[in-house]
Design a protein around this motif. Structure first.
Motif, PDB file in Angstrom:
ATOM      1  N   VAL A  67      38.195  64.569  27.650  1.00  0.00           N
ATOM      2  CA  VAL A  67      38.626  63.563  26.684  1.00  0.00           C
ATOM      3  C   VAL A  67      40.007  63.955  26.179  1.00  0.00           C
ATOM      4  O   VAL A  67      40.237  65.118  25.824  1.00  0.00           O
ATOM      5  N   ALA A  68      40.923  63.002  26.159  1.00  0.00           N
ATOM      6  CA  ALA A  68      42.275  63.258  25.658  1.00  0.00           C
ATOM      7  C   ALA A  68      42.699  62.122  24.741  1.00  0.00           C
ATOM      8  O   ALA A  68      42.153  61.013  24.788  1.00  0.00           O
ATOM      9  N   ILE A  71      43.172  61.817  18.232  1.00  0.00           N
ATOM     10  CA  ILE A  71      41.782  61.539  18.577  1.00  0.00           C
ATOM     11  C   ILE A  71      41.151  60.670  17.481  1.00  0.00           C
ATOM     12  O   ILE A  71      41.379  60.874  16.290  1.00  0.00           O
ATOM     13  N   ASN A  72      40.370  59.696  17.910  1.00  0.00           N
ATOM     14  CA  ASN A  72      39.658  58.811  16.997  1.00  0.00           C
ATOM     15  C   ASN A  72      38.301  59.433  16.651  1.00  0.00           C
ATOM     16  O   ASN A  72      37.521  59.765  17.537  1.00  0.00           O
ATOM     17  N   LEU A  73      38.037  59.620  15.366  1.00  0.00           N
ATOM     18  CA  LEU A  73      36.751  60.137  14.891  1.00  0.00           C
ATOM     19  C   LEU A  73      35.956  58.987  14.285  1.00  0.00           C
ATOM     20  O   LEU A  73      36.475  58.272  13.424  1.00  0.00           O
ATOM     21  N   GLU A 115      39.708  70.294  20.069  1.00  0.00           N
ATOM     22  CA  GLU A 115      40.994  70.987  20.065  1.00  0.00           C
ATOM     23  C   GLU A 115      42.065  70.157  19.364  1.00  0.00           C
ATOM     24  O   GLU A 115      42.902  70.688  18.638  1.00  0.00           O
ATOM     25  N   TYR A 116      42.064  68.858  19.580  1.00  0.00           N
ATOM     26  CA  TYR A 116      42.999  67.979  18.864  1.00  0.00           C
ATOM     27  C   TYR A 116      42.709  68.001  17.358  1.00  0.00           C
ATOM     28  O   TYR A 116      43.621  68.050  16.534  1.00  0.00           O
ATOM     29  N   VAL A 117      41.416  67.942  17.036  1.00  0.00           N
ATOM     30  CA  VAL A 117      41.030  67.916  15.618  1.00  0.00           C
ATOM     31  C   VAL A 117      41.492  69.180  14.922  1.00  0.00           C
ATOM     32  O   VAL A 117      42.002  69.143  13.790  1.00  0.00           O
ATOM     33  N   GLN A 160      44.017  70.864  15.513  1.00  0.00           N
ATOM     34  CA  GLN A 160      45.466  70.809  15.333  1.00  0.00           C
ATOM     35  C   GLN A 160      45.876  69.738  14.312  1.00  0.00           C
ATOM     36  O   GLN A 160      47.070  69.497  14.103  1.00  0.00           O
ATOM     37  N   GLY A 161      44.907  69.113  13.685  1.00  0.00           N
ATOM     38  CA  GLY A 161      45.213  68.070  12.715  1.00  0.00           C
ATOM     39  C   GLY A 161      45.585  66.754  13.345  1.00  0.00           C
ATOM     40  O   GLY A 161      46.142  65.874  12.673  1.00  0.00           O
ATOM     41  N   LYS A 162      45.273  66.583  14.641  1.00  0.00           N
ATOM     42  CA  LYS A 162      45.669  65.371  15.360  1.00  0.00           C
ATOM     43  C   LYS A 162      44.454  64.472  15.569  1.00  0.00           C
ATOM     44  O   LYS A 162      43.989  64.253  16.694  1.00  0.00           O
ATOM     45  N   SER A 163      43.938  63.967  14.462  1.00  0.00           N
ATOM     46  CA  SER A 163      42.791  63.065  14.515  1.00  0.00           C
ATOM     47  C   SER A 163      42.829  62.156  13.303  1.00  0.00           C
ATOM     48  O   SER A 163      43.529  62.428  12.329  1.00  0.00           O
ATOM     49  N   TYR A 164      42.079  61.093  13.352  1.00  0.00           N
ATOM     50  CA  TYR A 164      41.995  60.152  12.239  1.00  0.00           C
ATOM     51  C   TYR A 164      40.611  59.517  12.237  1.00  0.00           C
ATOM     52  O   TYR A 164      39.917  59.478  13.257  1.00  0.00           O
TER      53      TYR A 164
END
Length: 436
Positions: free
Chosen positions: A306-307, A320-322, A382-384, A386-390
């Motif tokens: 998943v990317a 990444i979409n949470l 891994e994205y989460v 790094q703070g790269k999620s919403y």
């Protein structure tokens, strides 16, 4: 359906009032809705016959649900001397919303039904279609990060099934063979597609026969843009002060995907797409990990990741979409509400829930879940980290339905970008008229 949601609700509420005090007792939710010996019948006498109607809009998991329901039926027979019949209806995601709304508004509600936690709980709750499940045993087992997604006005109104961390799927073997890594910007994605094309690999699998699949680009693009450039978009749309013209950039990635995708997209649905992806027909698929079980049924050894999907050249917008999506609720008008709530609690049973969720390939979301996270979950995590999620943007389901149909027509050359965006603006304004 031409009848407005508000008109349907009025009819449904009127019908509820006519059912009298017996129905009023059934609507009392929460701890009052827990099963009692009176509802179960005598455990030593003749078994009591009970029928539950379930409406669960994920037909690809029929086998898993059938098995879990059989376990629940055996539990009810052994513990409460109930001969339980379950009428399971599993429509597709494209048809389910309208079918369910019609049933609810015509006083023909299923006892238990699925809905999208983020998109549908607010409107269903306002319409009075959700029983209060606060205080039920399952609520203490939910992780705090998930509990809020099925809560409203301080009440818990559903048990969650799918806790999601998603973007798009990619074939790890193809990426490794060609020395590729998921791109961080739209320009990098364009370069990656050119590299794959030069090596004779189709970059994207397209499967648009079901309208909910192309609409996935909307929450991904909207979430990225709202969280980097347009933070008050949802609030302004709810006040009729915004426009989807502000999110027109979503067509940049959608056009790139379509220009580098497989043929006959409007003839391919989710299941066929999963099989083709597992066969290596394309390197990437605009789809979420909820299709993991279907993919792995085609090839148990298939290795996918998943990317985050790039939507522009700002790497901070590649996120990444949470979300919490499919959840199960109970109708306050259920004639067998106590047994329905028994099943809702059984969904997070201390002994059986772990195997159930693992068989669905869903993420752990409760303290009773001890199975290891899947590899694709770790990719998203891994994205989460790094703070790269919403958090999934709260877009009305009616708007998502409209964008799905609009993007199908856009792909077929029957609508322009502006046509689609204008249709979405109208859909949101119509939603506001009946929900505010």
């Amino acid at each position: 359906m031409k009848t407005s949601w508000k008109t349907m609700l009025a009819g449904a509420l009127a019908a509820m009032l006519l059912t009298g005090c017996g129905s009023n007792a059934a609507k009392s939710g929460g701890a009052a809705g827990s099963a009692s010996s009176g509802a179960a019948g005598s455990e030593t006498g003749a078994a009591k016959a009970v029928t539950l109607k379930m409406f669960v809009a994920i037909p690809r998991f029929k086998q898993q649900f059938d098995q879990y329901v059989e376990q629940f039926k055996a539990k009810m027979k052994a513990e409460k001397n109930i001969d339980l019949t379950v009428q399971m209806e599993m429509p597709t995601a494209d048809t389910a919303p309208q079918i369910l709304k019609t049933r609810l508004a015509s006083n023909d509600a299923p006892d238990i039904f699925s809905l999208h936690a983020i998109n549908e709980i607010p409107s269903f709750y306002k319409a009075g279609y959700l029983a209060d499940l606060s205080g039920q045993p399952f609520t203490d087992k939910l992780l705090d990060s998930v509990k809020s997604s099925v809560s409203i006005d301080g009440k818990i109104v559903a048990v969650p099934l799918e806790k999601l961390s998603w973007g798009y799927l990619y074939n790890k073997a193809i990426f490794a063979e060609h020395g590729l890594t998921p791109p961080a910007t739209l320009s990098e994605m364009k370069t990656l597609t050119e590299t794959l094309q030069a090596k004779g690999v189709t970059p994207f699998l397209l499967s648009y026969s079901e309208s909910w699949i192309p609409q996935l680009v909307l929450p991904l693009a909207a979430g990225a843009l709202i969280n980097t450039e347009n933070p008050d978009f949802i609030d302004r749309m709810n006040r009729d002060e915004g426009s989807f013209q502000e999110l027109k950039a979503m067509f940049d990635i959608f056009d790139l995907i379509n220009a580098n995708g497989t043929d006959r997209a409007l003839e391919v649905g989710g299941d066929d797409g999963a099989a083709a992806f597992a066969q290596g027909k394309a390197a990437m698929w605009l789809q979420g990990p909820w299709y993991a079980d279907t993919i792995l049924k085609s090839d148990p050894d298939f290795n996918f990741g998943v990317a985050a999907l790039p939507v522009n050249d700002n790497p901070d917008a590649t996120m990444i979409n949470l979300s919490t999506s499919t959840s199960l609720a109970v109708s306050p008008d259920s004639k067998n509400k106590e047994i329905a709530i028994e099943f809702i609690n059984y969904v997070l049973d201390d002994n059986d829930s772990n195997a159930f969720y693992e068989s669905l390939k869903f993420n752990p979301l409760a303290t009773v879940h001890t199975f290891d996270s899947f590899s694709w979950v770790n990719d998203a995590t891994e994205y989460v980290k790094q703070g790269k999620s919403y958090q999934d943007p709260v877009i009305p389901q009616a708007v998502k339905d409209e964008v799905g149909k609009g993007l199908q027509s856009y792909y077929a050359g029957q609508m322009t970008q502006d046509d689609v965006l204008n249709a979405l603006d109208r859909a949101w304004k119509n939603y506001n008229k009946v929900n505010q």
